[in-house]
Design a protein around this motif. Structure first.
Motif, short mmCIF file in Angstrom:
data_model
loop_
_atom_site.label_atom_id
_atom_site.label_comp_id
_atom_site.label_asym_id
_atom_site.label_seq_id
_atom_site.Cartn_x
_atom_site.Cartn_y
_atom_site.Cartn_z
N SER A 75 0.82 -1.21 0.00
CA SER A 75 0.00 0.00 0.00
C SER A 75 0.85 1.27 0.00
CB SER A 75 -0.93 0.00 1.21
OG SER A 75 -0.18 0.10 2.40
N GLY A 76 2.19 1.11 0.03
CA GLY A 76 3.07 2.27 0.00
C GLY A 76 3.44 2.80 1.38
N ARG A 77 2.94 2.15 2.44
CA ARG A 77 3.31 2.57 3.80
C ARG A 77 4.68 2.04 4.13
NH1 ARG A 77 -2.27 0.79 6.01
NH2 ARG A 77 -1.17 -1.12 5.62
N ARG A 78 5.48 2.85 4.76
CA ARG A 78 6.84 2.46 5.13
C ARG A 78 6.81 1.65 6.42
NH1 ARG A 78 11.23 6.03 3.46
NH2 ARG A 78 10.56 4.97 1.60
N LYS A 79 7.49 0.53 6.38
CA LYS A 79 7.62 -0.33 7.55
C LYS A 79 9.06 -0.23 8.04
CE LYS A 79 7.01 -5.04 9.11
NZ LYS A 79 6.30 -6.28 8.87
N ALA A 80 9.25 -0.13 9.33
CA ALA A 80 10.57 -0.05 9.94
C ALA A 80 10.77 -1.26 10.85
CB ALA A 80 10.71 1.24 10.73
N VAL A 81 11.86 -1.98 10.62
CA VAL A 81 12.19 -3.15 11.44
C VAL A 81 13.54 -2.88 12.11
CG1 VAL A 81 12.63 -5.64 11.45
CG2 VAL A 81 11.00 -4.67 9.79
N PRO A 82 13.54 -2.54 13.41
CA PRO A 82 14.82 -2.32 14.10
C PRO A 82 15.60 -3.63 14.16
CG PRO A 82 12.95 -1.50 15.40
CD PRO A 82 12.39 -2.31 14.27
N LEU A 83 16.86 -3.59 13.71
CA LEU A 83 17.64 -4.82 13.68
C LEU A 83 17.95 -5.34 15.07
CD1 LEU A 83 20.04 -4.36 10.64
CD2 LEU A 83 17.70 -5.25 10.73
N ASP A 84 17.97 -4.45 16.08
CA ASP A 84 18.22 -4.94 17.43
C ASP A 84 17.02 -5.68 18.01
OD1 ASP A 84 16.57 -2.80 18.06
OD2 ASP A 84 18.08 -1.73 19.25
N SER A 85 15.89 -5.70 17.27
CA SER A 85 14.76 -6.54 17.68
C SER A 85 14.94 -7.97 17.17
CB SER A 85 13.44 -5.96 17.16
OG SER A 85 13.34 -6.11 15.75
N LEU A 86 15.91 -8.17 16.27
CA LEU A 86 16.18 -9.49 15.70
C LEU A 86 17.45 -10.13 16.26
CD1 LEU A 86 15.44 -8.64 11.96
CD2 LEU A 86 13.86 -9.61 13.64
N ALA A 87 18.42 -9.30 16.64
CA ALA A 87 19.70 -9.79 17.17
C ALA A 87 20.25 -8.77 18.15
CB ALA A 87 20.68 -10.03 16.03
N ARG A 88 21.04 -9.24 19.08
CA ARG A 88 21.64 -8.35 20.07
C ARG A 88 22.72 -7.47 19.43
NH1 ARG A 88 21.96 -13.18 22.70
NH2 ARG A 88 24.23 -13.11 22.65
N PRO A 89 22.94 -6.26 19.97
CA PRO A 89 24.04 -5.42 19.47
C PRO A 89 25.36 -6.19 19.49
CG PRO A 89 22.63 -4.15 20.91
CD PRO A 89 22.16 -5.58 21.00
N GLY A 90 26.14 -6.01 18.43
CA GLY A 90 27.41 -6.71 18.28
C GLY A 90 27.30 -7.95 17.42
N GLN A 91 26.08 -8.49 17.26
CA GLN A 91 25.91 -9.68 16.43
C GLN A 91 25.74 -9.28 14.96
OE1 GLN A 91 22.62 -11.71 18.39
NE2 GLN A 91 24.11 -13.13 19.29
N VAL A 92 26.08 -10.21 14.08
CA VAL A 92 26.01 -9.97 12.63
C VAL A 92 24.71 -10.52 12.08
CG1 VAL A 92 27.05 -10.58 10.41
CG2 VAL A 92 28.51 -9.98 12.33
#
Length: 196
Positions: A155-172
């Protein structure tokens, strides 16, 4: 004699029509019959943008199509201003296309290379024309950077996925393209993972 010739002509014409119909039916059936052997056209391949951890476990995925764009937004480590690197799915690979940022900082381009352009628009520097194909690429989740995946839905709405919600800081996290599984269904993440 003329009636015999006309009769043969009608018989020949009937046979031609019969074989033409048979050919058309075979043209419709055979590709389905040999579907496992023949390769599907590239535009029909169902692919997904996949984010995986260092072990290769699926963290998140979404359908991807040729021309789809997405960005990774992060805070520059020195200037602490937002940077967006924009990518596109092009012919089955991810392609880096442009970078947008507010201030020049360490590691950010300050002059275009051959084939690139640089412009200022809305207070942001836009470096365009990278066209760098990447089979996959890694992002180390930052402690300060606030790495976020940006993509637009249907629909053209922007979705934001914070990467720290998927992996801890420092992880690849590895970004890449995958295909839907053989039965045509979406790839499912392992227990505890998230997929769209």
């Amino acid at each position: 004699m003329e009636s015999v010739a006309r009769g043969c002509g009608l018989a020949l014409g009937g046979r031609i029509r019969h074989y033409a119909r048979l050919f058309m039916v075979l043209a419709l059936i055979l590709p389905n019959f040999f579907g496992g052997v023949m390769a599907a056209p590239a535009e029909n391949v169902r692919q997904r943008l996949e984010l995986r951890d260092a072990r290769g476990d699926l963290l998140w995925s979404t359908p991807a199509w040729n021309g789809m764009t997405f960005a990774i937004r992060y805070k520059h480590s020195v200037a602490l201003t937002p940077v967006e690197d924009w990518f596109a799915v092009v012919d089955g690979v991810i392609e880096l296309q442009r970078s947008e940022y507010q201030d020049f900082g360490a590691g950010l381009p300050h002059a275009p290379e051959q084939g690139q352009s640089m412009r200022v628009e809305g207070g942001r520097v836009i470096m365009d024309g990278y066209r760098r194909p990447l089979p996959s690429f890694d992002v180390r989740v930052g402690r300060v950077a606030q790495h976020t995946l940006l993509l637009d839905d249907a629909s053209g709405r922007r979705k934001a996925v914070p990467l720290d919600s998927l992996a801890r800081p420092g992880q690849v996290i590895t970004f890449g393209l995958g295909r839907d599984d053989a039965d045509g269904g979406p790839i499912r993440p392992p227990e505890g993972g998230a997929a769209q």
